[in-house]
Design a protein around this motif. Structure first.
Motif, PDB file in Angstrom:
ATOM      1  N   ASP A 131       1.946  55.713  24.264  1.00 15.46           N
ATOM      2  CA  ASP A 131       1.626  57.051  24.761  1.00 15.46           C
ATOM      3  C   ASP A 131       1.823  57.232  26.270  1.00 15.46           C
ATOM      4  O   ASP A 131       2.023  58.359  26.736  1.00 15.46           O
ATOM      5  N   PHE A 132       1.771  56.124  27.027  1.00 13.79           N
ATOM      6  CA  PHE A 132       1.838  56.281  28.483  1.00 13.79           C
ATOM      7  C   PHE A 132       2.937  55.437  29.148  1.00 13.79           C
ATOM      8  O   PHE A 132       3.039  55.431  30.379  1.00 13.79           O
ATOM      9  N   GLY A 133       3.732  54.739  28.370  1.00 10.22           N
ATOM     10  CA  GLY A 133       4.850  53.984  28.949  1.00 10.22           C
ATOM     11  C   GLY A 133       4.458  52.741  29.711  1.00 10.22           C
ATOM     12  O   GLY A 133       5.180  52.296  30.612  1.00 10.22           O
ATOM     13  N   PHE A 134       3.317  52.152  29.351  1.00  7.14           N
ATOM     14  CA  PHE A 134       2.914  50.894  29.987  1.00  7.14           C
ATOM     15  C   PHE A 134       3.724  49.715  29.438  1.00  7.14           C
ATOM     16  O   PHE A 134       4.231  49.756  28.314  1.00  7.14           O
ATOM     17  N   VAL A 135       3.782  48.655  30.232  1.00  5.67           N
ATOM     18  CA  VAL A 135       4.118  47.324  29.722  1.00  5.67           C
ATOM     19  C   VAL A 135       2.786  46.603  29.562  1.00  5.67           C
ATOM     20  O   VAL A 135       1.989  46.540  30.503  1.00  5.67           O
ATOM     21  N   HIS A 136       2.546  46.098  28.367  1.00  6.25           N
ATOM     22  CA  HIS A 136       1.271  45.429  28.066  1.00  6.25           C
ATOM     23  C   HIS A 136       1.420  43.935  28.297  1.00  6.25           C
ATOM     24  O   HIS A 136       2.236  43.268  27.647  1.00  6.25           O
ATOM     25  N   LEU A 137       0.630  43.395  29.203  1.00 10.05           N
ATOM     26  CA  LEU A 137       0.624  41.959  29.477  1.00 10.05           C
ATOM     27  C   LEU A 137      -0.735  41.396  29.097  1.00 10.05           C
ATOM     28  O   LEU A 137      -1.749  41.740  29.723  1.00 10.05           O
ATOM     29  N   SER A 138      -0.768  40.587  28.056  1.00 10.37           N
ATOM     30  CA  SER A 138      -2.011  39.939  27.643  1.00 10.37           C
ATOM     31  C   SER A 138      -2.091  38.566  28.303  1.00 10.37           C
ATOM     32  O   SER A 138      -1.237  37.704  28.062  1.00 10.37           O
ATOM     33  N   ALA A 139      -3.102  38.371  29.133  1.00 13.27           N
ATOM     34  CA  ALA A 139      -3.262  37.082  29.800  1.00 13.27           C
ATOM     35  C   ALA A 139      -3.412  35.962  28.778  1.00 13.27           C
ATOM     36  O   ALA A 139      -2.833  34.883  28.925  1.00 13.27           O
ATOM     37  N   GLY A 140      -4.177  36.228  27.719  1.00 12.63           N
ATOM     38  CA  GLY A 140      -4.376  35.209  26.682  1.00 12.63           C
ATOM     39  C   GLY A 140      -3.084  34.847  25.973  1.00 12.63           C
ATOM     40  O   GLY A 140      -2.800  33.675  25.735  1.00 12.63           O
ATOM     41  N   ASP A 141      -2.281  35.878  25.637  1.00 14.21           N
ATOM     42  CA  ASP A 141      -1.006  35.616  24.959  1.00 14.21           C
ATOM     43  C   ASP A 141      -0.054  34.828  25.859  1.00 14.21           C
ATOM     44  O   ASP A 141       0.655  33.922  25.398  1.00 14.21           O
ATOM     45  N   ARG A 189       4.331  50.833  35.319  1.00 14.37           N
ATOM     46  CA  ARG A 189       2.966  50.825  34.794  1.00 14.37           C
ATOM     47  C   ARG A 189       2.707  49.552  33.988  1.00 14.37           C
ATOM     48  O   ARG A 189       3.461  49.224  33.080  1.00 14.37           O
ATOM     49  N   PHE A 190       1.614  48.889  34.339  1.00 17.02           N
ATOM     50  CA  PHE A 190       1.273  47.638  33.661  1.00 17.02           C
ATOM     51  C   PHE A 190      -0.193  47.643  33.223  1.00 17.02           C
ATOM     52  O   PHE A 190      -1.082  47.919  34.040  1.00 17.02           O
ATOM     53  N   LEU A 191      -0.401  47.359  31.948  1.00 19.42           N
ATOM     54  CA  LEU A 191      -1.749  47.102  31.430  1.00 19.42           C
ATOM     55  C   LEU A 191      -1.932  45.596  31.383  1.00 19.42           C
ATOM     56  O   LEU A 191      -1.190  44.890  30.671  1.00 19.42           O
ATOM     57  N   ILE A 192      -2.890  45.086  32.130  1.00 20.91           N
ATOM     58  CA  ILE A 192      -3.147  43.639  32.117  1.00 20.91           C
ATOM     59  C   ILE A 192      -4.442  43.408  31.355  1.00 20.91           C
ATOM     60  O   ILE A 192      -5.538  43.730  31.824  1.00 20.91           O
ATOM     61  N   ASP A 193      -4.286  42.854  30.169  1.00 10.49           N
ATOM     62  CA  ASP A 193      -5.362  42.733  29.191  1.00 10.49           C
ATOM     63  C   ASP A 193      -6.019  41.355  29.274  1.00 10.49           C
ATOM     64  O   ASP A 193      -5.341  40.331  29.252  1.00 10.49           O
ATOM     65  N   GLY A 194      -7.359  41.356  29.380  1.00  7.78           N
ATOM     66  CA  GLY A 194      -8.106  40.097  29.404  1.00  7.78           C
ATOM     67  C   GLY A 194      -8.086  39.404  30.748  1.00  7.78           C
ATOM     68  O   GLY A 194      -8.310  38.191  30.831  1.00  7.78           O
ATOM     69  N   PHE A 195      -7.866  40.148  31.797  1.00  6.66           N
ATOM     70  CA  PHE A 195      -7.803  39.603  33.150  1.00  6.66           C
ATOM     71  C   PHE A 195      -8.211  40.704  34.121  1.00  6.66           C
ATOM     72  O   PHE A 195      -7.869  41.867  33.890  1.00  6.66           O
ATOM     73  N   PRO A 196      -8.949  40.347  35.194  1.00  9.66           N
ATOM     74  CA  PRO A 196      -9.438  39.022  35.615  1.00  9.66           C
ATOM     75  C   PRO A 196     -10.712  38.626  34.874  1.00  9.66           C
ATOM     76  O   PRO A 196     -11.510  39.481  34.515  1.00  9.66           O
ATOM     77  N   ARG A 197     -10.877  37.339  34.712  1.00 12.21           N
ATOM     78  CA  ARG A 197     -12.039  36.828  33.977  1.00 12.21           C
ATOM     79  C   ARG A 197     -13.209  36.498  34.895  1.00 12.21           C
ATOM     80  O   ARG A 197     -14.313  36.266  34.417  1.00 12.21           O
ATOM     81  N   ASN A 198     -12.954  36.404  36.187  1.00 12.22           N
ATOM     82  CA  ASN A 198     -14.053  36.187  37.136  1.00 12.22           C
ATOM     83  C   ASN A 198     -13.669  36.770  38.491  1.00 12.22           C
ATOM     84  O   ASN A 198     -12.540  37.231  38.699  1.00 12.22           O
ATOM     85  N   LEU A 199     -14.609  36.761  39.413  1.00 10.38           N
ATOM     86  CA  LEU A 199     -14.375  37.378  40.722  1.00 10.38           C
ATOM     87  C   LEU A 199     -13.314  36.641  41.526  1.00 10.38           C
ATOM     88  O   LEU A 199     -12.586  37.254  42.315  1.00 10.38           O
ATOM     89  N   VAL A 200     -13.222  35.334  41.339  1.00 13.76           N
ATOM     90  CA  VAL A 200     -12.203  34.556  42.050  1.00 13.76           C
ATOM     91  C   VAL A 200     -10.810  34.999  41.619  1.00 13.76           C
ATOM     92  O   VAL A 200      -9.913  35.199  42.451  1.00 13.76           O
ATOM     93  N   GLN A 201     -10.606  35.175  40.308  1.00 11.91           N
ATOM     94  CA  GLN A 201      -9.322  35.652  39.802  1.00 11.91           C
ATOM     95  C   GLN A 201      -9.013  37.046  40.329  1.00 11.91           C
ATOM     96  O   GLN A 201      -7.870  37.337  40.722  1.00 11.91           O
ATOM     97  N   ALA A 202     -10.012  37.912  40.337  1.00 13.92           N
ATOM     98  CA  ALA A 202      -9.809  39.286  40.790  1.00 13.92           C
ATOM     99  C   ALA A 202      -9.338  39.318  42.240  1.00 13.92           C
ATOM    100  O   ALA A 202      -8.368  40.010  42.589  1.00 13.92           O
ATOM    101  N   LYS A 203     -10.020  38.578  43.091  1.00 14.49           N
ATOM    102  CA  LYS A 203      -9.662  38.572  44.510  1.00 14.49           C
ATOM    103  C   LYS A 203      -8.290  37.940  44.728  1.00 14.49           C
ATOM    104  O   LYS A 203      -7.471  38.446  45.512  1.00 14.49           O
ATOM    105  N   ALA A 204      -8.024  36.833  44.026  1.00 15.50           N
ATOM    106  CA  ALA A 204      -6.739  36.144  44.198  1.00 15.50           C
ATOM    107  C   ALA A 204      -5.572  37.031  43.772  1.00 15.50           C
ATOM    108  O   ALA A 204      -4.530  37.075  44.435  1.00 15.50           O
TER     109      ALA A 204
END
Length: 306
Positions: A131-141, A189-204
């Motif tokens: 519906d919005f033209g994102f690329v879906h990136l699953s961190a887990g996948d 446009r990017f959907l990043i699914d399952g990330f960040p998992r903690n504050l360290v990941q978010a900041k990095a």
């Protein structure tokens, strides 16, 4: 009568008569120590044939017990070294530092998709792509794909973290996400699914890649999540869809991931979606919220296709 005098060496048969040969015994084996026909010594290189035979036997045993195994080991080490060199060559960085520095990450619209395991992140992300033209990136996948990649230097490490319900070191996850974004240079446009998992990941991520424009948070009670995951585990084949791993993932989510949502919420970036209700109702709410978000940042909800 005069007594017969003996020399210090007892007489042997035919020794007193000229030209007689000494009787062979078990020590001389027919060799007298004199020169044989042709003027050559009866010994070989000054050694008795039996001594030579014994020496060769010992040498042969030494070769089989020491030298041959060493040669085999040395060959295996060379083969292993060649394999490692080949692996290193194949597992070099996908993009150079220059290519990474030149990529316009800051111009991309990145939306993080967060929520407990089984909250519907992947299901709703797939619909948002359409519906919005994102690329879906699953961190887990991406991590599971990297784990299975034959030449990956992180495969075993990733497998351990996933199995134990732990958070994979952010350097690995961010590197995979960054490469995946660069694989789609034409997408904004990017959907990043399952990330960040903690504050360290978010900041990095925000320090080394780009800042997220928004966070989609799928809120769901733990009891419903557990029921969904156990049901999914019947067919998913995922190593972490079992009761032990699920409990560990819940604990990790509460301790590490929930603070990330709270931090982004303080910045006014979080869109909260309740997962209680039908799938259609949950997605309608998600769709409406994303349409509102794109209008707020001056973008068309549906990207124009030439």
């Amino acid at each position: 009568m005069a007594q017969r005098q003996y020399t210090s060496t007892p007489p042997t048969e035919n020794s007193s008569s000229g030209g007689g040969k000494a009787k062979p015994n078990q020590f001389t084996m027919g060799q007298t120590g004199g020169k044989s026909k042709g003027g050559k010594s009866g010994l070989i290189f000054g050694l008795h044939p039996f001594a030579i035979f014994a020496s060769l036997t010992l040498l042969g045993s030494g070769y089989m017990m020491i030298v041959k195994p060493f040669l085999q080991w040395n060959g295996e080490q060379k083969d292993k070294g060649s394999e490692e060199e080949g692996k290193t060559a194949k597992d070099q960085a996908k993009y150079s530092d220059e290519e990474i520095a030149a990529f316009p990450f800051e111009k991309k619209t990145v939306v993080f998709v967060l929520g407990g395991p089984g909250s519907g992140k992947g299901t709703n992300s797939a619909k948002l792509v359409e519906d919005f033209g994102f690329v879906h990136l699953s961190a887990g996948d991406l991590l599971r794909e990297e784990q299975k990649r034959p030449v990956s230097q992180y495969g075993e490490l990733i497998a351990h973290y996933i199995r134990e319900g732990l958070i994979v070191p952010h350097e690995i996850t961010i590197g995979l996400l960054r490469n995946a974004m660069m694989d789609h240079p034409q997408c904004n446009r990017f959907l990043i699914d399952g990330f960040p998992r903690n504050l360290v990941q978010a900041k990095a991520f925000e320090d080394t890649v780009c800042k997220a424009k928004k966070v989609l948070y799928f809120e769901c009670p733990e009891g419903i999540l557990l029921e969904r995951l156990l049901d999914r585990g019947k067919t998913s084949g995922r190593s972490d869809d079992n009761i032990e791993s699920i409990k560990k993932r819940f604990k990790t989510y509460v301790n590490d991931s929930k603070p990330v949502i709270d931090a982004f919420d303080a910045e006014g970036k979080v869109i909260t979606i309740s997962c209680q209700g039908t799938m259609d109702a949950v997605y309608k709410n998600t769709h409406d919220q994303m349409s509102k978000f794109f209008k707020e940042i001056g973008q068309e909800p549906k990207p124009f296709k030439a």
